[in-house]
Write a protein that holds these residues in place. Structure first.
Motif, PDB file in Angstrom:
ATOM      1  N   ASP A 165       0.842  -1.193   0.000  1.00  0.00           N
ATOM      2  CA  ASP A 165       0.000   0.000   0.000  1.00  0.00           C
ATOM      3  C   ASP A 165       0.882   1.249   0.000  1.00  0.00           C
ATOM      4  O   ASP A 165       2.053   1.183  -0.365  1.00  0.00           O
ATOM      5  N   ARG A 217       2.151   2.785   2.315  1.00  0.00           N
ATOM      6  CA  ARG A 217       3.196   2.800   3.340  1.00  0.00           C
ATOM      7  C   ARG A 217       4.178   1.673   3.064  1.00  0.00           C
ATOM      8  O   ARG A 217       3.837   0.506   3.176  1.00  0.00           O
ATOM      9  N   ALA A 244       6.686   0.587   4.738  1.00  0.00           N
ATOM     10  CA  ALA A 244       7.196  -0.114   5.920  1.00  0.00           C
ATOM     11  C   ALA A 244       8.718  -0.223   5.916  1.00  0.00           C
ATOM     12  O   ALA A 244       9.285  -1.243   6.289  1.00  0.00           O
ATOM     13  N   LEU A 245       9.380   0.838   5.461  1.00  0.00           N
ATOM     14  CA  LEU A 245      10.846   0.867   5.482  1.00  0.00           C
ATOM     15  C   LEU A 245      11.276   1.987   6.423  1.00  0.00           C
ATOM     16  O   LEU A 245      10.760   3.100   6.341  1.00  0.00           O
ATOM     17  N   ASP A 246      12.193   1.672   7.326  1.00  0.00           N
ATOM     18  CA  ASP A 246      12.617   2.662   8.321  1.00  0.00           C
ATOM     19  C   ASP A 246      13.267   3.861   7.647  1.00  0.00           C
ATOM     20  O   ASP A 246      14.254   3.706   6.935  1.00  0.00           O
ATOM     21  N   PRO A 247      12.745   5.063   7.894  1.00  0.00           N
ATOM     22  CA  PRO A 247      13.252   6.246   7.190  1.00  0.00           C
ATOM     23  C   PRO A 247      14.729   6.518   7.463  1.00  0.00           C
ATOM     24  O   PRO A 247      15.424   7.061   6.614  1.00  0.00           O
ATOM     25  N   ASP A 248      15.213   6.140   8.653  1.00  0.00           N
ATOM     26  CA  ASP A 248      16.585   6.495   9.012  1.00  0.00           C
ATOM     27  C   ASP A 248      17.614   5.468   8.586  1.00  0.00           C
ATOM     28  O   ASP A 248      18.806   5.689   8.717  1.00  0.00           O
ATOM     29  N   ARG A 249      17.148   4.313   8.108  1.00  0.00           N
ATOM     30  CA  ARG A 249      18.108   3.288   7.706  1.00  0.00           C
ATOM     31  C   ARG A 249      18.387   3.376   6.220  1.00  0.00           C
ATOM     32  O   ARG A 249      17.549   3.842   5.446  1.00  0.00           O
ATOM     33  N   ARG A 289      19.615  -1.873   4.155  1.00  0.00           N
ATOM     34  CA  ARG A 289      19.382  -2.469   5.475  1.00  0.00           C
ATOM     35  C   ARG A 289      17.899  -2.557   5.784  1.00  0.00           C
ATOM     36  O   ARG A 289      17.437  -3.506   6.411  1.00  0.00           O
ATOM     37  N   PHE A 319      16.019  -6.148   6.478  1.00  0.00           N
ATOM     38  CA  PHE A 319      15.236  -6.578   7.648  1.00  0.00           C
ATOM     39  C   PHE A 319      14.094  -7.494   7.216  1.00  0.00           C
ATOM     40  O   PHE A 319      13.906  -8.581   7.759  1.00  0.00           O
ATOM     41  N   TRP A 320      13.344  -7.046   6.196  1.00  0.00           N
ATOM     42  CA  TRP A 320      12.215  -7.871   5.729  1.00  0.00           C
ATOM     43  C   TRP A 320      12.730  -9.139   5.082  1.00  0.00           C
ATOM     44  O   TRP A 320      12.140 -10.216   5.240  1.00  0.00           O
ATOM     45  N   ALA A 355      10.376  -5.553  -2.166  1.00  0.00           N
ATOM     46  CA  ALA A 355      10.139  -6.311  -0.930  1.00  0.00           C
ATOM     47  C   ALA A 355       9.026  -7.330  -1.143  1.00  0.00           C
ATOM     48  O   ALA A 355       9.085  -8.450  -0.637  1.00  0.00           O
TER      49      ALA A 355
END
Lengths: 212, 217
Positions: free
Chosen positions: A90, A92, A94-99, A103, A107-108, A149
């Motif tokens: 969708d 979002r 779901a990926l960390d903005p700061d990474r 990386r 994670f996924w 992903a």
């Protein structure tokens, strides 16, 4: 058909990727958000290889339908039957903005079993972006990352919410190609989108017909 | 699966890893210990009698400083939804996050208590009770923090409500943990530890249920 995507290449691998026959069915489905009924009496039958386009105006409940089908929202009435794992993409990612993107995707990937995704990343044109923090990426680049992903999960059922938003023409064509390949491999794909989708054998689900 | 989740949580929450904001609780804790003697005057007896309580309040506040990034960010990003699609239960996600949250401030806080104790003239038996109390109490503080963060994540007035919820939930730990200093008995630390454990046991379920409710909302 040639493909850069690992699991799509070669018949044996493809049959490993989708071990069960996927199915997505809804009977007499109704969805309510707040005190507003979005749709009711919706029936849906999707089997292996089916591609379906969900259409309708803003706010009619396309995203909610996808979330109900994914099992993230409970339906107000009716049942959903799923066979096969569900992948939802969708707005979002779901990926960390700061990474760094590599990386964040890693994670996924690690949760999904840690297969080698280099081919998928290069197919989505992400190879040069892997060191860049996600917050510096554009909308289209994030969308491509979310698509990568989803592909690397190798799930049979795809639920895509506006997959073409923010993508340039080249990336749009790539996504269309991936959806076609997914269908040819026996997967199910349900796409909520305002745009015309040039896909062969595309079913259409007009959500207006089920408005209360 | 657990190690993958824990590694991500730690890299987001651990001080000095990634964003600078994560080391704030620790600096805040030391700042309170440093400023308190200036605020009440340098009377060594007064400091020794009240210093332990101040350390406890500072620890409590340090535990709730990172609350806003504990749960809410992941709801906005859609991380919990994607985890649910991968059949990872909200309870296990929250259990891992509780461990990560405690690791990110608990052990460092206990270490930082040593310089703080020097500033507040805390010695011998008091210092020992303080350290033991913090070791017993900080897991409970972490649990309360996570529970509140999950419960208020989907509310617009979440921050204001967190403060209100915090008072009754942390009171038992403070009564027994900090109370041990006033009475000078180690038995209450056992109580603080028991309350702590009960909170740790309940939190993954309460926080997991809160996340599911937020998804439906």
């Amino acid at each position: 058909m040639t493909s850069e995507i690992g699991y799509l290449a070669g018949g044996e691998q493809a049959s490993n990727a989708l071990p069960m026959i996927p199915r997505l069915a809804a009977t007499d489905l109704a969805c309510r958000r707040g005190d507003r009924l979005l749709f009711r009496g919706l029936n849906l039958q999707l089997g292996t290889g089916d591609l379906c386009h969900v259409t309708g105006a803003n706010g009619i409940g396309k995203s909610s339908l996808l979330r109900v089908l994914a099992g993230l929202l409970s339906p107000y009435a009716g049942d959903v039957e799923r066979e096969g794992d569900i992948g939802l993409m969708d707005e979002r990612p779901a990926l960390d903005p700061d990474r760094a993107l590599g990386r964040a995707l890693g994670f996924w990937n690690a949760l999904d079993g840690g297969t080698d995704c280099t081919a998928t990343y290069s197919a989505m044109g992400l190879t040069d972006l892997l060191d860049i923090p996600v917050r510096y990426l554009s909308t289209g680049q994030r969308k491509r990352a979310a698509m990568a992903a989803l592909i690397s999960r190798q799930v049979p059922v795809w639920l895509l919410d506006e997959p073409l938003n923010g993508l340039d023409r080249q990336a749009q064509e790539k996504v269309m190609e991936l959806i076609t390949q997914h269908g040819e491999n026996g997967g199910i794909c349900l796409i909520a989108s305002h745009q015309d989708l040039p896909l062969d054998g595309l079913k259409t689900l007009a959500l207006e017909e089920f408005a209360p | 699966m657990i190690t993958t989740l824990l590694r991500r949580d730690l890299s987001r929450l651990f001080p000095f890893a990634g964003r600078g904001g994560a080391s704030l609780p620790l600096l805040f804790f030391l700042a309170v210990a440093m400023l308190y003697p200036f605020a009440v005057g340098p009377d060594p007896q007064l400091l020794a009698r009240t210093g332990g309580g101040v350390v406890w309040i500072a620890a409590l506040l340090a535990a709730i400083l990172p609350l806003d990034r504990l749960v809410q960010e992941d709801i906005t990003l859609g991380v919990f939804d994607q985890l649910k699609l991968r059949n990872v239960t909200a309870e296990s996600v929250m259990a891992v996050r509780l461990v990560a949250h405690w690791l990110s401030f608990g052990p460092l806080l206990v270490l930082a208590t040593l310089p703080a104790a020097a500033l507040l003239n805390l010695e011998g038996e008091t210092l020992k009770l303080l350290l033991l109390g913090l070791i017993a109490g900080t897991p409970g503080l972490a649990a309360v923090g996570l529970m509140i963060a999950a419960l208020t994540a989907s509310l617009r007035a979440g921050a204001a409500l967190s403060g209100l919820l915090l008072i009754p939930l942390t009171l038992p730990i403070l009564i027994f943990g900090a109370g041990a200093l006033a009475r000078g008995d180690a038995a209450s630390i056992g109580f603080a530890g028991a309350i702590s454990l009960a909170l740790v046991a309940v939190t993954p379920f309460a926080a997991g249920a809160a996340i599911r409710a937020a998804r439906e909302g």
